[in-house]
Design a protein around this motif. Structure first.
Motif, short mmCIF file in Angstrom:
data_model
loop_
_atom_site.label_atom_id
_atom_site.label_comp_id
_atom_site.label_asym_id
_atom_site.label_seq_id
_atom_site.Cartn_x
_atom_site.Cartn_y
_atom_site.Cartn_z
N TYR A 192 3.83 32.02 -10.41
CA TYR A 192 3.67 30.60 -10.07
C TYR A 192 4.99 29.98 -9.63
O TYR A 192 5.06 29.32 -8.59
CB TYR A 192 3.11 29.83 -11.26
N VAL A 193 6.04 30.20 -10.39
CA VAL A 193 7.34 29.62 -10.04
C VAL A 193 7.86 30.22 -8.73
O VAL A 193 8.44 29.52 -7.90
CB VAL A 193 8.35 29.84 -11.18
N ALA A 194 7.62 31.51 -8.52
CA ALA A 194 8.05 32.15 -7.28
C ALA A 194 7.31 31.58 -6.07
O ALA A 194 7.85 31.59 -4.96
CB ALA A 194 7.84 33.66 -7.37
N SER A 195 6.10 31.09 -6.29
CA SER A 195 5.32 30.54 -5.17
C SER A 195 5.83 29.17 -4.73
O SER A 195 5.48 28.70 -3.64
CB SER A 195 3.84 30.43 -5.58
N LEU A 196 6.65 28.53 -5.56
CA LEU A 196 7.13 27.19 -5.22
C LEU A 196 8.21 27.22 -4.15
O LEU A 196 8.28 26.33 -3.30
CB LEU A 196 7.68 26.50 -6.48
N VAL A 202 3.67 36.20 -18.88
CA VAL A 202 5.01 36.05 -18.31
C VAL A 202 4.97 36.33 -16.81
O VAL A 202 5.57 35.60 -16.00
CB VAL A 202 6.01 36.99 -19.01
N ALA A 203 4.24 37.38 -16.42
CA ALA A 203 4.12 37.72 -15.00
C ALA A 203 3.42 36.61 -14.23
O ALA A 203 3.80 36.29 -13.10
CB ALA A 203 3.36 39.04 -14.84
N ARG A 215 -2.82 37.96 -6.28
CA ARG A 215 -1.63 37.10 -6.43
C ARG A 215 -2.05 35.64 -6.56
O ARG A 215 -1.47 34.89 -7.34
CB ARG A 215 -0.70 37.28 -5.23
N SER A 216 -3.07 35.25 -5.80
CA SER A 216 -3.57 33.88 -5.90
C SER A 216 -4.11 33.58 -7.29
O SER A 216 -3.87 32.51 -7.86
CB SER A 216 -4.65 33.64 -4.84
N VAL A 217 -4.83 34.55 -7.85
CA VAL A 217 -5.36 34.39 -9.21
C VAL A 217 -4.21 34.27 -10.21
O VAL A 217 -4.24 33.43 -11.12
CB VAL A 217 -6.28 35.57 -9.57
N ALA A 218 -3.19 35.13 -10.05
CA ALA A 218 -2.04 35.09 -10.97
C ALA A 218 -1.31 33.75 -10.87
O ALA A 218 -0.86 33.20 -11.88
CB ALA A 218 -1.09 36.24 -10.66
N ILE A 219 -1.19 33.23 -9.65
CA ILE A 219 -0.52 31.93 -9.47
C ILE A 219 -1.30 30.83 -10.16
O ILE A 219 -0.72 29.95 -10.82
CB ILE A 219 -0.34 31.63 -7.96
N ASP A 220 -2.62 30.86 -10.02
CA ASP A 220 -3.45 29.84 -10.68
C ASP A 220 -3.32 29.94 -12.21
O ASP A 220 -3.21 28.92 -12.90
CB ASP A 220 -4.92 30.02 -10.27
N LEU A 241 -0.77 27.89 -17.35
CA LEU A 241 0.16 28.11 -18.46
C LEU A 241 1.35 27.17 -18.38
O LEU A 241 1.83 26.66 -19.40
CB LEU A 241 0.64 29.57 -18.45
N PHE A 242 1.82 26.95 -17.16
CA PHE A 242 2.97 26.06 -16.96
C PHE A 242 2.63 24.63 -17.37
O PHE A 242 3.41 23.97 -18.07
CB PHE A 242 3.40 26.10 -15.49
N LEU A 243 1.48 24.15 -16.94
CA LEU A 243 1.08 22.79 -17.28
C LEU A 243 0.93 22.61 -18.78
O LEU A 243 1.24 21.54 -19.33
CB LEU A 243 -0.24 22.44 -16.57
N LYS A 244 0.49 23.66 -19.44
CA LYS A 244 0.26 23.57 -20.88
C LYS A 244 1.55 23.69 -21.69
O LYS A 244 1.74 22.97 -22.67
CB LYS A 244 -0.73 24.66 -21.31
#
Length: 263
Positions: free
Chosen positions: A121-125, A115-116, A45-50, A55-58
């Protein structure tokens, strides 16, 4: 010891020792798996969040802010949950070039893994609606077509049309057709309320009622046009327009023919 040595050559000793060894190995493996699985899951999950953050920043931060706090042209994504991201990005509505127009369903820019990752990442916020699981989305088992039709006509038909074909809204907006939409995305739309759509919480529509709506939509999608051309199934408007156009055109044609014949 003498008692044990007396039976060490017994024919049952070898099978018993083998069973004991297998039991010991299985127990050790189970204990090891139980202790390592949570850490492995947390690491994945940590890897997916990173990955999602990169992707979000880009692709998203120029509108939604570097920390998803929102900006002048796009809302904050803090607390919207993974379901909102999966719906918006998974249906191709996001990212969009012009935030002043209504987001349309189109081919997604990101693949399922990306997408996942964005959703993670958004869910981690902050906490928010989660992506529904396959077990939850078993509408064939847990839904009712008859009840779904009633619920749809009560809660959805005023925007999406009585046949789920979509319809016009105010200020140039529209409610999209629900034909061909994945059950997961319908459920996510119900719990997140994208754009002009209200949020249908579990207090407003229970999970079972949401599944009933999905089941009715899928039944309507598979229903054949027994009366011939469906004309979009938007009601008497298209039917009246077709009859009026053909009727007036036929009358004009007859009038012209009679006038030419009278010369």
């Amino acid at each position: 010891m003498k008692y044990l040595s007396r039976y060490r050559r017994h024919k049952a000793v070898a099978p018993l020792l083998l069973m004991f060894a297998l039991f010991a190995i299985g127990t050790t493996f189970s204990v090891a798996s139980a202790t390592t699985t949570p850490s492995q899951s947390a690491f994945a999950r940590s890897v997916a969040i990173d990955e999602g953050r990169q992707l979000f920043l880009k692709g998203c931060s120029s509108c939604h802010g570097l920390n998803a706090e929102g900006g002048a042209i796009a809302p904050s994504l803090i607390g919207v949950g993974a379901a909102s991201v999966d719906f918006q990005v998974g249906t191709g509505r996001m990212p969009m070039a012009d935030m002043s127009t209504q987001a349309m369903r189109k081919k997604p820019v990101y693949d399922e893994k990306e997408v996942a990752a964005l959703a993670e990442y958004v869910a981690s916020l902050a906490p928010g609606p989660a992506i529904p699981t396959d077990e939850l989305l078993n509408y064939e088992r847990d839904g009712s077509t008859a009840e779904g039709g009633e619920l749809f006509r009560t809660n959805c038909a005023m925007c999406h049309n009585f046949a789920a074909q979509g319809g016009a809204l105010t200020q140039g907006k529209y409610a999209p057709t629900l034909m061909g939409v994945e059950p997961k995305h319908i459920y996510e739309a119900l719990i997140t309320g994208p754009q002009s759509m209200p949020v249908f919480s579990d207090k407003t529509l229970t999970p079972a009622e949401k599944l009933s709506i999905i089941k009715w939509i899928k039944a309507a999608e598979a229903e054949p046009a027994l009366g011939g051309a469906s004309l979009g199934r938007v009601g008497p408007v298209t039917e009246g327009l077709l009859i009026w156009t053909l009727g007036i055109g036929l009358l004009i044609g007859v009038a012209v023919w009679l006038a030419m014949k009278a010369r």
